[in-house]
Design an enzyme around this catalytic site. Structure first.
Site, PDB file in Angstrom:
ATOM      1  N   ASP A  82       1.019  -1.084   0.157  1.00 42.07           N
ATOM      2  CA  ASP A  82      -0.277   0.233  -0.043  1.00 42.07           C
ATOM      3  C   ASP A  82       0.770   1.306   0.100  1.00 42.07           C
ATOM      4  O   ASP A  82       1.838   1.859   0.844  1.00 42.07           O
ATOM      5  CB  ASP A  82      -0.772  -0.422   1.422  1.00 42.07           C
ATOM      6  CG  ASP A  82      -1.921   0.951   1.308  1.00 42.07           C
ATOM      7  OD1 ASP A  82      -1.880   1.949   0.777  1.00 42.07           O
ATOM      8  OD2 ASP A  82      -2.143   0.775   2.286  1.00 42.07           O
ATOM      9  N   TRP A 107       5.341  -3.474   8.083  1.00 40.81           N
ATOM     10  CA  TRP A 107       4.253  -4.659   7.810  1.00 40.81           C
ATOM     11  C   TRP A 107       4.977  -5.940   6.611  1.00 40.81           C
ATOM     12  O   TRP A 107       5.588  -5.363   5.869  1.00 40.81           O
ATOM     13  CB  TRP A 107       3.098  -3.883   6.475  1.00 40.81           C
ATOM     14  CG  TRP A 107       2.207  -5.068   6.004  1.00 40.81           C
ATOM     15  CD1 TRP A 107       2.375  -5.239   4.391  1.00 40.81           C
ATOM     16  CD2 TRP A 107       1.294  -5.112   6.678  1.00 40.81           C
ATOM     17  NE1 TRP A 107       1.337  -5.991   4.601  1.00 40.81           N
ATOM     18  CE2 TRP A 107       0.411  -5.894   5.829  1.00 40.81           C
ATOM     19  CE3 TRP A 107       0.621  -5.170   7.734  1.00 40.81           C
ATOM     20  CZ2 TRP A 107      -0.771  -6.560   6.052  1.00 40.81           C
ATOM     21  CZ3 TRP A 107      -0.434  -5.959   8.242  1.00 40.81           C
ATOM     22  CH2 TRP A 107      -1.412  -6.340   7.339  1.00 40.81           C
ATOM     23  N   ASP A 126       8.734   1.185   4.541  1.00 45.32           N
ATOM     24  CA  ASP A 126       8.818   2.724   3.615  1.00 45.32           C
ATOM     25  C   ASP A 126       9.806   3.200   3.818  1.00 45.32           C
ATOM     26  O   ASP A 126      10.784   3.322   4.740  1.00 45.32           O
ATOM     27  CB  ASP A 126       7.584   3.346   4.396  1.00 45.32           C
ATOM     28  CG  ASP A 126       6.300   3.152   4.733  1.00 45.32           C
ATOM     29  OD1 ASP A 126       5.658   2.247   3.426  1.00 45.32           O
ATOM     30  OD2 ASP A 126       5.704   2.944   5.172  1.00 45.32           O
ATOM     31  N   ASN A 155      -3.132  -2.362   7.367  1.00 45.81           N
ATOM     32  CA  ASN A 155      -1.264  -2.027   6.468  1.00 45.81           C
ATOM     33  C   ASN A 155      -1.432  -0.713   5.960  1.00 45.81           C
ATOM     34  O   ASN A 155      -0.305   0.021   5.662  1.00 45.81           O
ATOM     35  CB  ASN A 155      -1.780  -2.708   5.325  1.00 45.81           C
ATOM     36  CG  ASN A 155      -0.499  -2.489   4.131  1.00 45.81           C
ATOM     37  OD1 ASN A 155       0.877  -2.384   4.717  1.00 45.81           O
ATOM     38  ND2 ASN A 155      -0.785  -3.182   3.313  1.00 45.81           N
ATOM     39  N   TRP A 159       4.982   3.725   8.191  1.00 51.73           N
ATOM     40  CA  TRP A 159       5.914   2.533   8.647  1.00 51.73           C
ATOM     41  C   TRP A 159       7.168   3.369   8.801  1.00 51.73           C
ATOM     42  O   TRP A 159       8.670   3.631   9.815  1.00 51.73           O
ATOM     43  CB  TRP A 159       6.625   1.423   7.996  1.00 51.73           C
ATOM     44  CG  TRP A 159       4.527   0.580   7.361  1.00 51.73           C
ATOM     45  CD1 TRP A 159       4.731   0.824   6.566  1.00 51.73           C
ATOM     46  CD2 TRP A 159       4.594  -0.173   8.800  1.00 51.73           C
ATOM     47  NE1 TRP A 159       3.351  -0.151   7.143  1.00 51.73           N
ATOM     48  CE2 TRP A 159       2.975  -0.513   8.654  1.00 51.73           C
ATOM     49  CE3 TRP A 159       4.789  -0.479   9.903  1.00 51.73           C
ATOM     50  CZ2 TRP A 159       2.237  -1.194   9.437  1.00 51.73           C
ATOM     51  CZ3 TRP A 159       3.560  -0.991  10.648  1.00 51.73           C
ATOM     52  CH2 TRP A 159       2.082  -1.390  10.328  1.00 51.73           C
ATOM     53  N   TYR A 168       6.840  10.214   4.895  1.00 56.61           N
ATOM     54  CA  TYR A 168       6.822   8.798   3.565  1.00 56.61           C
ATOM     55  C   TYR A 168       7.648   8.940   2.476  1.00 56.61           C
ATOM     56  O   TYR A 168       6.697  10.503   1.414  1.00 56.61           O
ATOM     57  CB  TYR A 168       5.389   8.513   4.085  1.00 56.61           C
ATOM     58  CG  TYR A 168       5.166   7.021   3.382  1.00 56.61           C
ATOM     59  CD1 TYR A 168       5.783   6.204   2.765  1.00 56.61           C
ATOM     60  CD2 TYR A 168       4.409   7.841   1.576  1.00 56.61           C
ATOM     61  CE1 TYR A 168       5.136   5.269   1.969  1.00 56.61           C
ATOM     62  CE2 TYR A 168       4.478   6.135   0.689  1.00 56.61           C
ATOM     63  CZ  TYR A 168       4.786   5.561   0.883  1.00 56.61           C
ATOM     64  OH  TYR A 168       4.662   4.616   0.006  1.00 56.61           O
ATOM     65  N   THR A 171       7.667   2.917  -1.495  1.00 52.10           N
ATOM     66  CA  THR A 171       7.740   1.127  -0.283  1.00 52.10           C
ATOM     67  C   THR A 171       8.335   0.125  -0.981  1.00 52.10           C
ATOM     68  O   THR A 171       8.340   0.802  -2.145  1.00 52.10           O
ATOM     69  CB  THR A 171       6.314   0.673  -0.190  1.00 52.10           C
ATOM     70  OG1 THR A 171       5.814   2.103   0.473  1.00 52.10           O
ATOM     71  CG2 THR A 171       6.279  -0.026   0.626  1.00 52.10           C
TER      72      THR A 171
HETATM   73  N1  ABN Z   1       2.956   2.555   4.171  1.00 51.49           N
HETATM   74  C1  ABN Z   1       2.379   3.353   3.885  1.00 51.49           C
HETATM   75  C2  ABN Z   1       1.663   4.831   3.801  1.00 51.49           C
HETATM   76  C3  ABN Z   1       2.348   5.274   4.098  1.00 51.49           C
HETATM   77  C4  ABN Z   1       1.824   6.718   4.939  1.00 51.49           C
HETATM   78  C5  ABN Z   1       0.594   6.155   4.990  1.00 51.49           C
HETATM   79  C6  ABN Z   1      -0.072   5.135   4.765  1.00 51.49           C
HETATM   80  C7  ABN Z   1       0.155   3.970   4.183  1.00 51.49           C
END
Ligand code: ABN
Length: 181
Positions: A82, A107, A126, A155, A159, A168, A171
């Protein structure tokens, strides 16, 4: 003139009263309470029901591609991912782009490799510390994920939260082992 209005309002009152009486006779208090109770229980149970985050398959349909192409959301290792693919964001399938660092927590999903039919554990780390880029491919597969109230099985989480820099970026999908048979 005011008498005319009085008569008109009286007539409206009588009609409304007759309607209410008729409804009360047709539908007993018990049946009303039973129906109201059902509606209340149904409304209270709604937030407990699992919800579909797949956008009715829209997200997948929009990104459908080759299961052997790591830049495609359909690539087998991305089955529970995700987020943005790092391989389309300046990094690779397994490494963060320069200027970002891998998250300290991740995850882990279980994905089947269509080439050997076996299940593998895939860690979705991430990459943190850089702004997201608009050109990155965003994937939302999250297979076997559970809704937010099943904490630990959910999920949709940044992270990067345990890193110093929590921004972020993307990933990566790293195979960390084989799933038990
Ligand atoms: N693990 C990806 C993610 C990042 C920020 C917010 C939601 C999902």
């Amino acid at each position: 003139m005011s008498k005319l209005f009085d008569r008109l309002f009286n007539a409206i009152d009588k009609t409304a009263e007759a309607g209410v009486r008729q409804t009360a006779q047709r539908h007993g208090r018990r049946s009303f309470l039973a129906k109201a109770g059902m509606a209340m229980v149904g409304t209270m149970a709604l937030p407990l029901l699992p919800f579909d985050r797949s956008l009715g398959g829209l997200a997948l349909a929009a990104t459908a591609g080759d299961s052997d192409d790591e830049n495609s959301c359909e690539y087998w290792r991305h089955c529970a991912l995700d987020g943005n693919l790092c391989s389309t964001s300046g990094g690779t399938l397994t490494s963060c782009p320069p200027g970002s660092e891998a998250s300290k927590v991740a995850w882990v999903g279980t994905c089947r490799n269509p080439n050997d039919g076996k299940d593998y554990l895939v860690s979705y780390n991430d990459c943190c510390g850089r702004a997201q880029v608009a050109s990155a491919t965003f994937c939302f597969r999250s297979e076997r994920e559970r809704p937010g109230y099943r904490m630990g099985l959910h999920n949709d989480i940044n992270w990067c939260m345990a890193n110093t820099n929590k921004g972020y970026h993307c990933t990566v999908s790293v195979v960390v082992g084989m799933a038990d048979a």
